[in-house]
Design a protein around this motif. Structure first.
Motif, PDB file in Angstrom:
ATOM      1  N   TYR A  26       1.064  -0.967  -0.230  1.00 17.31           N
ATOM      2  CA  TYR A  26      -0.291  -0.416  -0.050  1.00 17.31           C
ATOM      3  C   TYR A  26       0.934   1.262   0.232  1.00 17.31           C
ATOM      4  CZ  TYR A  26       1.066   0.038   5.070  1.00 17.31           C
ATOM      5  OH  TYR A  26       1.538  -0.302   6.206  1.00 17.31           O
ATOM      6  N   TYR A  28       1.726   4.065   1.822  1.00 14.46           N
ATOM      7  CA  TYR A  28       1.947   4.253   3.061  1.00 14.46           C
ATOM      8  C   TYR A  28       3.759   3.419   2.759  1.00 14.46           C
ATOM      9  CZ  TYR A  28       3.833   5.759   7.078  1.00 14.46           C
ATOM     10  OH  TYR A  28       4.767   6.765   8.904  1.00 14.46           O
ATOM     11  N   GLU A  46       3.969  11.655  -0.588  1.00 19.43           N
ATOM     12  CA  GLU A  46       2.232  11.241  -0.793  1.00 19.43           C
ATOM     13  C   GLU A  46       2.336  12.250  -2.454  1.00 19.43           C
ATOM     14  OE1 GLU A  46       3.016  12.877   1.952  1.00 19.43           O
ATOM     15  OE2 GLU A  46       1.612  14.014   2.911  1.00 19.43           O
ATOM     16  N   GLY A  47       2.668  13.549  -2.742  1.00 17.06           N
ATOM     17  CA  GLY A  47       1.812  13.963  -3.789  1.00 17.06           C
ATOM     18  C   GLY A  47       2.702  13.590  -5.381  1.00 17.06           C
ATOM     19  N   TYR A  50       1.498   9.255  -4.719  1.00 15.92           N
ATOM     20  CA  TYR A  50       0.091   8.647  -5.910  1.00 15.92           C
ATOM     21  C   TYR A  50      -0.387   8.972  -7.070  1.00 15.92           C
ATOM     22  CZ  TYR A  50      -0.787   7.467  -1.008  1.00 15.92           C
ATOM     23  OH  TYR A  50      -0.504   6.586   0.900  1.00 15.92           O
ATOM     24  N   PRO A  51      -0.263   9.978  -7.570  1.00 16.90           N
ATOM     25  CA  PRO A  51      -0.337  10.477  -8.526  1.00 16.90           C
ATOM     26  C   PRO A  51       0.430   9.485  -9.361  1.00 16.90           C
ATOM     27  CG  PRO A  51       0.603  12.415  -7.866  1.00 16.90           C
ATOM     28  CD  PRO A  51       0.121  10.912  -6.907  1.00 16.90           C
ATOM     29  N   LEU A  53       1.059   6.322  -8.928  1.00 16.78           N
ATOM     30  CA  LEU A  53       1.246   4.545  -8.687  1.00 16.78           C
ATOM     31  C   LEU A  53      -0.479   5.035  -9.672  1.00 16.78           C
ATOM     32  CD1 LEU A  53       0.942   4.285  -4.954  1.00 16.78           C
ATOM     33  CD2 LEU A  53       1.787   2.522  -6.368  1.00 16.78           C
ATOM     34  N   ASP A  70      -6.933  -2.862  10.502  1.00 24.34           N
ATOM     35  CA  ASP A  70      -7.451  -1.640  11.053  1.00 24.34           C
ATOM     36  C   ASP A  70      -8.139  -0.517  11.220  1.00 24.34           C
ATOM     37  OD1 ASP A  70      -4.981  -2.972  12.250  1.00 24.34           O
ATOM     38  OD2 ASP A  70      -3.057  -1.427  11.764  1.00 24.34           O
ATOM     39  N   ARG A  72     -10.107   0.515   9.243  1.00 25.76           N
ATOM     40  CA  ARG A  72      -9.946   1.672   7.697  1.00 25.76           C
ATOM     41  C   ARG A  72      -9.724   0.553   6.479  1.00 25.76           C
ATOM     42  NH1 ARG A  72      -5.088   3.044  10.601  1.00 25.76           N
ATOM     43  NH2 ARG A  72      -3.041   3.100   9.635  1.00 25.76           N
ATOM     44  N   MET A  73      -9.602   0.973   4.817  1.00 26.82           N
ATOM     45  CA  MET A  73      -9.772   0.379   4.498  1.00 26.82           C
ATOM     46  C   MET A  73      -8.189   0.962   4.481  1.00 26.82           C
ATOM     47  SD  MET A  73     -12.963  -0.496   4.187  1.00 26.82           S
ATOM     48  CE  MET A  73     -13.240  -1.818   2.780  1.00 26.82           C
ATOM     49  N   ARG A  74      -8.143   0.089   3.289  1.00 23.07           N
ATOM     50  CA  ARG A  74      -6.676   0.548   2.494  1.00 23.07           C
ATOM     51  C   ARG A  74      -6.416  -0.563   1.158  1.00 23.07           C
ATOM     52  NH1 ARG A  74      -1.733  -1.527   6.796  1.00 23.07           N
ATOM     53  NH2 ARG A  74      -2.674   0.728   7.551  1.00 23.07           N
ATOM     54  N   LYS A  75      -5.834   0.184   0.579  1.00 20.03           N
ATOM     55  CA  LYS A  75      -5.863   0.471  -0.730  1.00 20.03           C
ATOM     56  C   LYS A  75      -4.249  -0.625  -1.618  1.00 20.03           C
ATOM     57  CE  LYS A  75      -6.370   2.042  -5.680  1.00 20.03           C
ATOM     58  NZ  LYS A  75      -7.203   3.278  -6.362  1.00 20.03           N
ATOM     59  N   TYR A  77      -1.378  -2.347  -3.812  1.00 20.88           N
ATOM     60  CA  TYR A  77      -0.913  -2.101  -5.745  1.00 20.88           C
ATOM     61  C   TYR A  77      -0.219  -3.716  -5.940  1.00 20.88           C
ATOM     62  CZ  TYR A  77      -2.695   2.483  -5.379  1.00 20.88           C
ATOM     63  OH  TYR A  77      -2.875   3.913  -5.175  1.00 20.88           O
TER      64      TYR A  77
ATOM     65  N   ASP B  32      -5.889   5.994   4.872  1.00 21.82           N
ATOM     66  CA  ASP B  32      -5.816   5.080   5.313  1.00 21.82           C
ATOM     67  C   ASP B  32      -3.813   5.406   5.194  1.00 21.82           C
ATOM     68  OD1 ASP B  32      -4.439   3.307   5.829  1.00 21.82           O
ATOM     69  OD2 ASP B  32      -3.234   2.752   3.989  1.00 21.82           O
ATOM     70  N   HIS B  33      -3.471   6.968   4.681  1.00 22.93           N
ATOM     71  CA  HIS B  33      -1.814   7.196   4.610  1.00 22.93           C
ATOM     72  C   HIS B  33      -1.786   8.012   5.636  1.00 22.93           C
ATOM     73  CE1 HIS B  33       1.840   8.714   2.401  1.00 22.93           C
ATOM     74  NE2 HIS B  33       1.458   9.545   3.173  1.00 22.93           N
TER      75      HIS B  33
END
Lengths: 112, 207
Positions: A26, A28, A46-47, A50-51, A53, A70, A72-75, A77, B32-33
């Motif tokens: 993921y 992070y 993150e800036g 994520y773009p 990804l 934990d 929350r939802m986690r995406k 890859y 999440d991040h």
């Protein structure tokens, strides 16, 4: 990203390489892994991450999976088949680039 | 390592939602991040959630909002590429042939008034099917909303453009116009089905 712009062009290759070594990751986790592997020399923000990804996902090189972790939802890859092929191409391109740069920065002179 | 409670996660989610991060698929990844980073900072500095959250947002809010805008742009590009891929597939080629033939037949046997109404009818039909499909989605997804926006916008564009053709004879330009005006809503609807299925499968827990 780190203060050096030199790394910027290699971000995609870095992401693909990490994903080829791990089943799924993921966002992070990727930033922390890069920080750890480079002893803090390279920090991906993150800036920037994520773009990249999302672009790789749009190009069909990454597949996604969403899971609850934990509270929350986690995406996550992971590489697709074409992503695996692209990783090999990108790594080979990067190796050639490094060789070329080494030849330019540290030329070996010969008397021949 | 600290793990944030459900309420703390909801707090981050609500904060981002109020900061105009409207779409659930974008916000989910951002939450999440942010939560992961806050957990690390809370463990390292032994600080409480709200102080760490304020500290994090003071440093990163602008970057998060920029990321939101970038995601939306990337989402548009993704849809466009997907539409082109659909068009260049065997199914897409067949669709083009069918539409070319169908519009050709309409031009041959119907009056211009009815022929030019055809694209508007297709748009309205596509819009109805699409909104019927997505009406039960509880949260807002970026791609689904963009497709919906285009489907609402399209009949209006077609309506305006029709004014240029309605008084003249049916010919080459009007044929191309009608073909495109039929093809685009059908392609958008196909895109809508694909993206709806994607979100249904991948984002099952929040959709």
């Amino acid at each position: 990203m780190s203060n050096s712009k030199l790394y910027k062009g290699s971000l995609t290759t870095i992401i693909l390489k990490l994903l080829s070594e791990n089943d799924k990751m993921y966002g992070y986790e990727i930033t922390q892994k890069v920080k750890e592997l480079t002893n803090g020399e390279l920090k991906i923000t993150e800036g920037a991450l994520y773009p990249s990804l999302h672009k790789l996902e749009a190009d069909g090189l990454l597949d996604v999976e969403v899971a609850k972790v934990d509270n929350r939802m986690r995406k996550y890859y992971k590489l697709t088949e074409s992503g695996t092929k692209e990783t090999a191409n990108k790594l080979s391109e990067l190796e050639n680039y490094i060789k070329t740069m080494q030849a330019l920065v540290n030329p070996k002179f010969s008397l021949e | 390592m600290e793990v944030l409670s459900k309420e703390e996660i909801q707090f981050i989610d609500a904060y981002l939602k109020n900061s105009d991060v409207r779409f659930a698929d974008i916000r989910m990844e951002m939450v999440d991040h942010v939560a992961s980073e806050i957990e690390v900072r809370m463990s390292e500095a032994r600080s409480d959630f709200y102080d760490t959250f304020k500290w994090y947002m003071a440093e990163n809010k602008l970057s998060l909002l920029k990321q939101n805008r970038n995601y939306l742009m990337e989402s548009e590009k993704k849809l466009f590429k997907q539409m082109l891929r659909n068009l260049y597939s065997l199914q897409g080629s067949l669709l083009v042939i069918v539409v070319l033939g169908l519009v050709g037949i309409l031009f041959e046997f119907m009056s211009s008034k009815y022929v030019l109404m055809f694209p508007v009818s297709i748009c309205i039909l596509a819009m109805t099917v699409y909104f019927g499909l997505t009406r039960k989605t509880r949260v807002r997804f970026s791609s689904l909303e963009r497709i919906g926006f285009y489907l609402i916008f399209l009949p209006q564009y077609i309506g305006i453009a029709l004014n240029y053709f309605v008084d003249g004879p049916l010919g080459g330009y009007s044929y191309i116009f009608v073909v495109l005006s039929v093809l685009i809503p059908v392609l958008l609807l196909q895109l809508g089905f694909q993206n709806f299925q994607f979100y249904k499968n991948k984002y099952q827990a929040i959709s």
